[in-house]
Scaffold this motif. Sequence first.
Motif, PDB file in Angstrom:
ATOM      1  N   UNK A   1       1.091 -10.845   6.627  1.00 20.58           N
ATOM      2  CA  UNK A   1       1.458  -9.648   5.464  1.00 20.58           C
ATOM      3  C   UNK A   1       1.648  -9.184   4.394  1.00 20.58           C
ATOM      4  N   UNK A   2       1.121  -8.023   4.900  1.00 17.38           N
ATOM      5  CA  UNK A   2       0.306  -7.479   3.593  1.00 17.38           C
ATOM      6  C   UNK A   2       1.120  -5.958   3.051  1.00 17.38           C
ATOM      7  N   UNK A   3       1.250  -5.515   1.503  1.00 13.18           N
ATOM      8  CA  UNK A   3       1.705  -4.768   1.600  1.00 13.18           C
ATOM      9  C   UNK A   3       0.963  -3.776   0.682  1.00 13.18           C
ATOM     10  N   UNK A   4       1.563  -1.444   0.807  1.00 13.41           N
ATOM     11  CA  UNK A   4       0.462  -1.217   0.155  1.00 13.41           C
ATOM     12  C   UNK A   4       1.680   0.067  -0.448  1.00 13.41           C
ATOM     13  N   UNK A   5       1.415  -0.010  -1.737  1.00 12.48           N
ATOM     14  CA  UNK A   5       2.661   0.709  -2.833  1.00 12.48           C
ATOM     15  C   UNK A   5       2.315   1.889  -2.669  1.00 12.48           C
ATOM     16  N   UNK A   6       2.715   2.445  -2.029  1.00  8.77           N
ATOM     17  CA  UNK A   6       3.132   4.329  -1.424  1.00  8.77           C
ATOM     18  C   UNK A   6       4.268   5.219  -2.340  1.00  8.77           C
ATOM     19  N   UNK A   7       3.695   6.268  -2.905  1.00  7.50           N
ATOM     20  CA  UNK A   7       4.837   7.149  -3.611  1.00  7.50           C
ATOM     21  C   UNK A   7       4.530   8.887  -2.785  1.00  7.50           C
ATOM     22  N   UNK A   8       5.324   8.668  -1.531  1.00  8.13           N
ATOM     23  CA  UNK A   8       5.115   9.882  -1.154  1.00  8.13           C
ATOM     24  C   UNK A   8       5.249  11.490  -2.112  1.00  8.13           C
ATOM     25  N   UNK A   9       4.399  12.062  -1.957  1.00 11.25           N
ATOM     26  CA  UNK A   9       4.694  13.304  -2.475  1.00 11.25           C
ATOM     27  C   UNK A   9       6.042  13.763  -2.897  1.00 11.25           C
ATOM     28  N   UNK A  10       6.470  14.445  -4.545  1.00  8.49           N
ATOM     29  CA  UNK A  10       7.463  14.894  -4.627  1.00  8.49           C
ATOM     30  C   UNK A  10       8.577  13.844  -4.665  1.00  8.49           C
ATOM     31  N   UNK A  11       8.423  12.683  -4.648  1.00  5.34           N
ATOM     32  CA  UNK A  11       8.635  11.347  -4.464  1.00  5.34           C
ATOM     33  C   UNK A  11       8.820  10.519  -6.340  1.00  5.34           C
ATOM     34  N   UNK A  12      10.219  10.716  -6.669  1.00  7.83           N
ATOM     35  CA  UNK A  12      10.061   9.585  -8.028  1.00  7.83           C
ATOM     36  C   UNK A  12       9.307   7.692  -7.794  1.00  7.83           C
ATOM     37  N   UNK A  13      10.644   7.730  -6.733  1.00  5.64           N
ATOM     38  CA  UNK A  13      10.618   6.466  -6.519  1.00  5.64           C
ATOM     39  C   UNK A  13       8.900   5.809  -5.469  1.00  5.64           C
ATOM     40  N   UNK A  14       8.504   5.132  -5.588  1.00  2.00           N
ATOM     41  CA  UNK A  14       7.516   4.420  -5.098  1.00  2.00           C
ATOM     42  C   UNK A  14       8.215   2.894  -4.036  1.00  2.00           C
ATOM     43  N   UNK A  15       7.805   2.667  -2.536  1.00  2.00           N
ATOM     44  CA  UNK A  15       8.018   2.425  -2.034  1.00  2.00           C
ATOM     45  C   UNK A  15       6.872   1.154  -1.446  1.00  2.00           C
ATOM     46  N   UNK A  16       7.681  -0.103  -0.793  1.00  2.00           N
ATOM     47  CA  UNK A  16       6.736  -0.863  -0.254  1.00  2.00           C
ATOM     48  C   UNK A  16       6.261  -0.431   1.441  1.00  2.00           C
ATOM     49  N   UNK A  17       5.057  -0.147   2.160  1.00  2.00           N
ATOM     50  CA  UNK A  17       4.888  -0.027   3.085  1.00  2.00           C
ATOM     51  C   UNK A  17       4.079  -1.326   3.856  1.00  2.00           C
ATOM     52  N   UNK A  18       4.846  -1.881   4.719  1.00  2.00           N
ATOM     53  CA  UNK A  18       4.125  -3.436   5.124  1.00  2.00           C
ATOM     54  C   UNK A  18       3.255  -3.166   6.698  1.00  2.00           C
ATOM     55  N   UNK A  19       2.141  -3.692   6.428  1.00  2.00           N
ATOM     56  CA  UNK A  19       1.525  -4.004   7.369  1.00  2.00           C
ATOM     57  C   UNK A  19       0.423  -5.639   7.608  1.00  2.00           C
ATOM     58  N   UNK A  20       0.063  -5.756   8.642  1.00  2.00           N
ATOM     59  CA  UNK A  20      -0.584  -6.987   9.391  1.00  2.00           C
ATOM     60  C   UNK A  20      -1.645  -7.042   9.824  1.00  2.00           C
ATOM     61  N   UNK A  21      -2.249  -8.548   9.371  1.00  2.00           N
ATOM     62  CA  UNK A  21      -3.631  -8.640  10.270  1.00  2.00           C
ATOM     63  C   UNK A  21      -3.757  -9.735  10.682  1.00  2.00           C
TER      64      UNK A  21
END
Length: 323
Positions: free
Chosen positions: A19-39
Amino acid sequence: MSQTNILLEAGTNELEVVEFTLLEQPPGQTEAYHGHYAVNVAKVLEIIRMPKVTEMPQLSDPSVLGAFNLRSSIIPLVDLSVWLGKTKAPPAEGEEEGKVIVTEFNGVVTAFLVSGVNRIHRINWEEVMSPGAYLASFSSDCITGVINLEGRIVFVLDLEKIVADLNPSMALRLDLDFEAHQGKALKAMIADDSSLIRNMLRDLLEKAGFTVETAFHGQELWDRLQKLNHAAKEQGQQLTDHVQIVITDIEMPTMDGLTLCRKIKDDPDLGRLPVILFSSLITDKLRHKGEAVGADDQISKPEVTQLARRARDLIESRLQEKA
């Protein structure tokens, strides 16, 4: 990190995922969040810190950051956030730039930059849900499964498709011209969760004189075999009078190909049915898994052009044993 999945017993329908994460910040939002993915761990060689990267000339995709040297091997580095079209959030002060997951499949080594790596989870393939056509359409068909891990929605990425899209020469192609087969029509049953691969194999085998039936995963194909075997018995026939070979991927939701192969080989009626494992996970390090479940042959996806010939050779060998 070493490959721990070699400790998994083949054919138990289990897998291990990183399990790994990508730190994402959607346009127009001030706070980032971690999307969770796996391989799948079976595709991971190791996980390293961000290396020194050298730019490559004439890069065709902005997600390819360049290449780096790892023990005398030159490995391309792909930024997964960029490839997925995510707006990357900068790391917090004091945080590392990211982690690099070095993978090997289809005989190719590729590295992927991610924000962080959580841990390895051992799960059952029954816990991996299909993404469905709607979700797949939003992800360029690069999500092969969805897992609920401790309340988190985790997407299983199709790294093979990503590599093939970045380098079309790595994609599977059937540049073949078969002569029509003059003998008895043979039936093959195929299990693969990729519609692209299913259609490609259907085309290949039909050109080689087979009739083809496809299934989305191992459980679906197993259920069909059971019904076919029941119908054959009612007619006083054997299953092999109706289907002559099974070709299956390994990584599939609900039931993987190793478990499907083991169930076929353990069944008193189905055991003589030849089974070919056709997967990017067919490597020297992992071939023992197919041998453990009784696979009659194992073919890595880059060797797709050999599939029809080796399938027919297996069938003819079985017929000679019966004679």
